[in-house]
Design a protein around this motif. Sequence first.
Motif, PDB file in Angstrom:
ATOM      1  N   GLN A 191     -66.486 135.638 -65.090  1.00  0.00           N
ATOM      2  CA  GLN A 191     -67.805 136.232 -65.206  1.00  0.00           C
ATOM      3  C   GLN A 191     -67.961 136.866 -66.579  1.00  0.00           C
ATOM      4  OE1 GLN A 191     -67.228 138.532 -61.468  1.00  0.00           O
ATOM      5  NE2 GLN A 191     -69.361 137.921 -61.164  1.00  0.00           N
ATOM      6  N   PHE A 192     -69.160 136.888 -67.043  1.00  0.00           N
ATOM      7  CA  PHE A 192     -69.534 137.574 -68.278  1.00  0.00           C
ATOM      8  C   PHE A 192     -68.855 137.014 -69.520  1.00  0.00           C
ATOM      9  CE2 PHE A 192     -69.489 140.703 -64.757  1.00  0.00           C
ATOM     10  CZ  PHE A 192     -70.855 140.734 -64.564  1.00  0.00           C
ATOM     11  N   GLN A 193     -68.496 135.747 -69.504  1.00  0.00           N
ATOM     12  CA  GLN A 193     -67.974 135.109 -70.699  1.00  0.00           C
ATOM     13  C   GLN A 193     -69.132 134.422 -71.409  1.00  0.00           C
ATOM     14  OE1 GLN A 193     -64.751 132.408 -70.062  1.00  0.00           O
ATOM     15  NE2 GLN A 193     -64.554 131.902 -72.207  1.00  0.00           N
ATOM     16  N   GLN A 194     -69.135 134.465 -72.714  1.00  0.00           N
ATOM     17  CA  GLN A 194     -70.219 133.852 -73.474  1.00  0.00           C
ATOM     18  C   GLN A 194     -70.277 132.364 -73.193  1.00  0.00           C
ATOM     19  OE1 GLN A 194     -69.579 134.646 -77.576  1.00  0.00           O
ATOM     20  NE2 GLN A 194     -69.829 136.830 -77.366  1.00  0.00           N
ATOM     21  N   ALA A 243     -73.954 141.846 -55.638  1.00  0.00           N
ATOM     22  CA  ALA A 243     -72.906 142.067 -56.638  1.00  0.00           C
ATOM     23  C   ALA A 243     -71.524 142.042 -55.992  1.00  0.00           C
ATOM     24  CB  ALA A 243     -73.136 143.385 -57.363  1.00  0.00           C
ATOM     25  N   ILE A 244     -71.413 142.655 -54.828  1.00  0.00           N
ATOM     26  CA  ILE A 244     -70.128 142.671 -54.123  1.00  0.00           C
ATOM     27  C   ILE A 244     -69.720 141.251 -53.738  1.00  0.00           C
ATOM     28  CG2 ILE A 244     -68.987 143.397 -51.991  1.00  0.00           C
ATOM     29  CD1 ILE A 244     -70.686 145.979 -52.185  1.00  0.00           C
ATOM     30  N   ARG A 245     -70.665 140.476 -53.244  1.00  0.00           N
ATOM     31  CA  ARG A 245     -70.364 139.095 -52.850  1.00  0.00           C
ATOM     32  C   ARG A 245     -69.979 138.237 -54.053  1.00  0.00           C
ATOM     33  NH1 ARG A 245     -72.517 137.623 -47.627  1.00  0.00           N
ATOM     34  NH2 ARG A 245     -73.523 139.426 -46.704  1.00  0.00           N
ATOM     35  N   ILE A 246     -70.694 138.414 -55.151  1.00  0.00           N
ATOM     36  CA  ILE A 246     -70.394 137.635 -56.362  1.00  0.00           C
ATOM     37  C   ILE A 246     -69.009 137.989 -56.888  1.00  0.00           C
ATOM     38  CG2 ILE A 246     -71.030 137.339 -58.785  1.00  0.00           C
ATOM     39  CD1 ILE A 246     -73.975 137.609 -57.811  1.00  0.00           C
ATOM     40  N   ARG A 247     -68.664 139.274 -56.889  1.00  0.00           N
ATOM     41  CA  ARG A 247     -67.344 139.693 -57.381  1.00  0.00           C
ATOM     42  C   ARG A 247     -66.228 139.123 -56.523  1.00  0.00           C
ATOM     43  NH1 ARG A 247     -66.398 144.318 -61.137  1.00  0.00           N
ATOM     44  NH2 ARG A 247     -64.413 143.893 -60.196  1.00  0.00           N
ATOM     45  N   ALA A 248     -66.493 138.874 -55.265  1.00  0.00           N
ATOM     46  CA  ALA A 248     -65.492 138.268 -54.389  1.00  0.00           C
ATOM     47  C   ALA A 248     -65.485 136.742 -54.539  1.00  0.00           C
ATOM     48  CB  ALA A 248     -65.769 138.646 -52.940  1.00  0.00           C
ATOM     49  N   TRP A 249     -66.642 136.157 -54.757  1.00  0.00           N
ATOM     50  CA  TRP A 249     -66.783 134.700 -54.808  1.00  0.00           C
ATOM     51  C   TRP A 249     -66.228 134.114 -56.111  1.00  0.00           C
ATOM     52  CZ3 TRP A 249     -69.848 131.849 -58.248  1.00  0.00           C
ATOM     53  CH2 TRP A 249     -70.025 130.521 -57.928  1.00  0.00           C
ATOM     54  N   ALA A 250     -66.516 134.745 -57.238  1.00  0.00           N
ATOM     55  CA  ALA A 250     -66.133 134.194 -58.540  1.00  0.00           C
ATOM     56  C   ALA A 250     -64.623 133.993 -58.696  1.00  0.00           C
ATOM     57  CB  ALA A 250     -66.688 135.060 -59.667  1.00  0.00           C
TER      58      ALA A 250
END
Length: 78
Positions: free
Chosen positions: A35-38, A21-28
Amino acid sequence: MITDKTVPVVGHYGFDAIDSAIRIRAWAPNWGIRQFQQIGGPSVTAYREARHFANQELTMTIQREKDTNYPNLHLVPH
């Protein structure tokens, strides 16, 4: 990385979920991915434009109502 782990949480692919989760939050944000858009839904911009249009239409309707039913409203002291 988080070192204070009381319960290891393993994600879908077998990796530590918290670290993932930490890596994804930095990567996106680095790649400009929201993130989390329909998926398949209208964009945020389209939603905001529609809301703005609805608010503008409501404002015009209220102004028309004031002008029609209360033509001398501007003469009333505040």
